[in-house]
Design an enzyme around this catalytic site. Structure first.
Site, PDB file in Angstrom:
ATOM      1  CE  LYS A 247      -4.313  -1.778   2.003  1.00  0.00           C
ATOM      2  NZ  LYS A 247      -5.140  -1.822   3.229  1.00  0.00           N
ATOM      3  CG  HIS A 272      -2.496  -3.883  -1.582  1.00  0.00           C
ATOM      4  ND1 HIS A 272      -3.790  -4.038  -1.999  1.00  0.00           N
ATOM      5  CD2 HIS A 272      -2.365  -4.691  -0.501  1.00  0.00           C
ATOM      6  CE1 HIS A 272      -4.413  -4.900  -1.197  1.00  0.00           C
ATOM      7  NE2 HIS A 272      -3.562  -5.317  -0.274  1.00  0.00           N
ATOM      8  CG  HIS A 298      -2.970 -10.201   1.828  1.00  0.00           C
ATOM      9  ND1 HIS A 298      -1.970  -9.595   1.116  1.00  0.00           N
ATOM     10  CD2 HIS A 298      -3.863  -9.218   2.105  1.00  0.00           C
ATOM     11  CE1 HIS A 298      -2.235  -8.307   0.961  1.00  0.00           C
ATOM     12  NE2 HIS A 298      -3.391  -8.050   1.556  1.00  0.00           N
ATOM     13  CG  ASP A 327      -6.343  -8.206   6.099  1.00  0.00           C
ATOM     14  OD1 ASP A 327      -6.281  -7.189   6.836  1.00  0.00           O
ATOM     15  OD2 ASP A 327      -6.440  -8.132   4.855  1.00  0.00           O
TER      16      ASP A 327
END
Ligand code: C2E
Ligand code: SIN
Ligand code: SIN
Ligand code: FE
Length: 388
Positions: A247, A272, A298, A327
Site C-alpha cells: 500500500k 498492493h 493474502h 486480516d
C-alpha cells in the site's frame, strides 16, 4: 586466567567411557554429525560439537570457545539458557594457539612451562594433558578454539594422533558454526528490517492503528490451532503484519478515502499485492520469502475468485490463507475510514457464509474454535478511543 565452564565442580573421569565398543562409538558419532548438520541454534550447536569432541577423543572435558571480535574475547556456553562464559582473547593457552594460528599439545601438564597451574590450584581439578585446536571459517579467518582436557584412557595422555583427530572435528565444527552464525545474522537483520517497514507503513495509513499487531497475534493463534509447528507459527507472526506493505504505492487520496472506492480506484488498490511481492521477492532467506508470499497471496480466495492471480485451495500458501482470515476478521470487527465496526455476530455470520468460498474451511473452523482467545486479543490491542 582461563576459566572453563564447568569450573568449580570437580569432575572425575568417567571410567565407563573408556570401555565403549568401537561400533557403539561410531554410531554415536554418526548420529551427532547428523544433528550438527541440522542444528541452527548457535548455543545448541556448541553443545553438540563439544559432546562429539568428548566422545571421539575419549576426553574428560571439552570446551568450544568462539571468538567475539567486537570485544576481543572468547566465549562459550556451558548449556543452553546459561549465561555465556567470557575470557580475554589473549589469555592462556587459547590466546597462545590463536596468536600462533597453530594447535597446542601438552602431553604432561606438570612439566610443561606453557601450562599455568593457577586455575587448577583454584578449582582442585588436576589437568594432566591438554590440547587446544584453533578453527577457522572458510576464508581462513579464526572463529574460535577447542580445548580438550585429560584423556580418559592411555594414562590420561593425548598424543599426535589425538591432535590430528581433533583437527578433523574442528574443521567440521568450524563449517557448521559458521553457517549457523551467518543464518542467525541474516535472520536477525531481516526481522529488524521488517519491523521498520511496518512502522513506516503504519505512520502513513490512518487505517492501521493496532491493526498490524492484531493480525500478527490472530495469525499466530490460528496457526497453533491447526497444529502448525511452533517455529513456523512464529515466522508467520513475524511476516503476517507485512501483508499490506504494498500500500506504500497507493496515493493518500485513495488510501484514506472516506467513502466507497470507484472501480478505477479499486483496480489500483488491488495492485498492493503485486507491489508487496516485488518489495520482498528478490531477498533470500525464510523471512523475506515468506513475507513475499503473504503480501502476494493474502487476497486470494479458496474458491479461486480472489486477486491478483485467482489461484485456489491449497495453491494458496497456508501463511496467506491464515493471514486472509486474520486480516478480514480484523477489518470487519474494526472501524475503517470507509466503514463502521461490525458486531461480532455479524462477523461470525460472514465467516460461516464464506466457509469454503473466500476462506479455507478448516481455518474457519479454527477461528470458531479459538474465538474467545481472539476476542481477548482484540480487547487488549484495541484502537485508542476517538481514533478517527
Ligand atoms: P482493508 O480495509 O484492510 O480490508 C481488507 C479486506 O477485508 C477486504 O479486502 C475485504 O475482503 C474485507 N472487508 C473489509 N471491509 C469489508 C466490508 O465492509 N464488507 C466485506 N464483505 N468485506 C470487507 P478487499 O475488499 O480486497 O480490499 C482491500 C483494501 O482496499 C482494503 O483493505 C481497503 O484498504 C481498500 N478498500 C476496499 N474497499 C474500500 C472502500 O469501499 N473504501 C475505501 N476507502 N477503501 C476500500
Ligand atoms: C582450564 O581448563 O581451566 C585450564 C587449562 C588451560 O589453561 O588451558
Ligand atoms: C500495513 O503495514 O499493514 C499497513 C500498510 C498501509 O496501510 O499503508
Ligand atoms: Fe491487503
Amino acid at each position: 586466567m582461563l576459566m572453563s565452564p564447568s569450573e568449580g565442580t570437580v569432575k572425575r573421569p568417567e571410567p565407563s567411557n573408556t570401555g565403549v565398543k568401537p561400533e557403539e562409538q561410531l554410531r554415536k558419532l554418526l548420529e551427532s554429525v547428523g544433528h550438527i548438520a541440522e542444528e541452527r541454534s548457535v548455543p545448541r550447536l556448541i553443545e553438540l560439537i563439544r559432546d562429539m569432541a568428548k566422545a571421539v577423543l575419549i576426553a574428560d572435558r571439552c570446551s568450544v570457545w568462539v571468538l567475539d571480535w567486537e570485544y576481543d574475547e572468547f566465549y562459550t556456553v556451558a548449556s543452553e539458557g546459561v549465561d555465556k562464559v567470557r575470557i580475554p582473547s589473549q589469555s592462556g593457552l587459547l590466546g597462545l594457539a590463536l596468536a600462533q594460528g597453530k594447535p597446542i599439545l601438552i602431553a604432561d601438564a606438570a612439566t610443561d612451562a606453557r601450562f599455568d597451574p593457577a586455575s587448577d590450584k583454584r578449582t582442585g581439578y588436576r589437568t594432566r594433558s591438554v590440547m587446544v585446536m584453533p578453527f577457522q571459517d572458510k576464508d581462513g579467518e579464526p572463529l574460535g578454539c577447542f580445548q580438550v582436557t585429560n584423556k580418559l584412557s592411555a594414562g590420561g595422555v593425548f598424543n599426535e594422533a589425538d591432535l590430528e583427530l581433533l583437527g578433523l572435528v574442528a574443521s567440521y565444527a568450524g563449517k557448521a558454526l559458521e553457517a549457523a552464525m551467518l543464518d542467525y545474522e541474516a535472520e536477525h537483520t531481516q526481522r529488524e528490517l521488517i519491523l521498520k517497514l511496518g512502522e513506516v507503513c503504519e505512520s502513513r495509513s490512518k487505517d492501521t492503528g493496532q491493526h498490524v499487531r492484531r493480525v500478527a497475534e490472530y495469525s499466530y493463534v490460528l496457526a497453533k490451532q491447526i497444529g502448525m509447528p511452533l517455529a513456523d507459527a512464529e515466522l508467520l507472526k513475524t511476516v503476517s503484519p507485512m501483508h499490506d506493505v504494498g500500500k506504500v504505492s497507493i496515493p493518500d487520496s485513495i488510501l484514506n478515502k472516506p467513502g466507497k472506492l470507484s472501480d478505477e480506484d479499486f483496480a489500483l488498490m488491488k495492485l498492493h499485492t503485486d507491489v508487496g511481492h516485488d518489495i520482498f521477492k528478490n531477498s533470500k532467506g525464510r523471512v523475506m520469502s515468506s513475507a513475499a508470499v503473504v503480501a502476494w497471496q493474502h487476497h486470494e480466495k479458496w474458491n479461486g475468485q480472489g486477486y491478483p492471480r485467482g489461484i485456489a485451495g491449497e495453491q494458496i500458501h497456508i501463511f496467506a490463507r491464515i493471514t486472509a482470515v486474520a486480516d478480514v476478521f480484523d477489518a470487519l470487527a474494526s472501524e475503517r475510514v470507509y466503514k463502521r465496526a461490525w458486531d461480532i455476530d455479524k462477523v461470525v455470520k460472514l465467516f460461516e457464509e464464506e466457509r469454503g468460498k473466500h476462506f479455507d474451511p478448516k481455518l474457519v473452523d479454527a477461528l470458531m474454535a479459538c474465538l474467545p482467545e481472539i476476542l481477548e486479543i482484540r480487547e487488549q490491542l484495541n484502537d485508542p478511543p476517538g481514533f478517527f
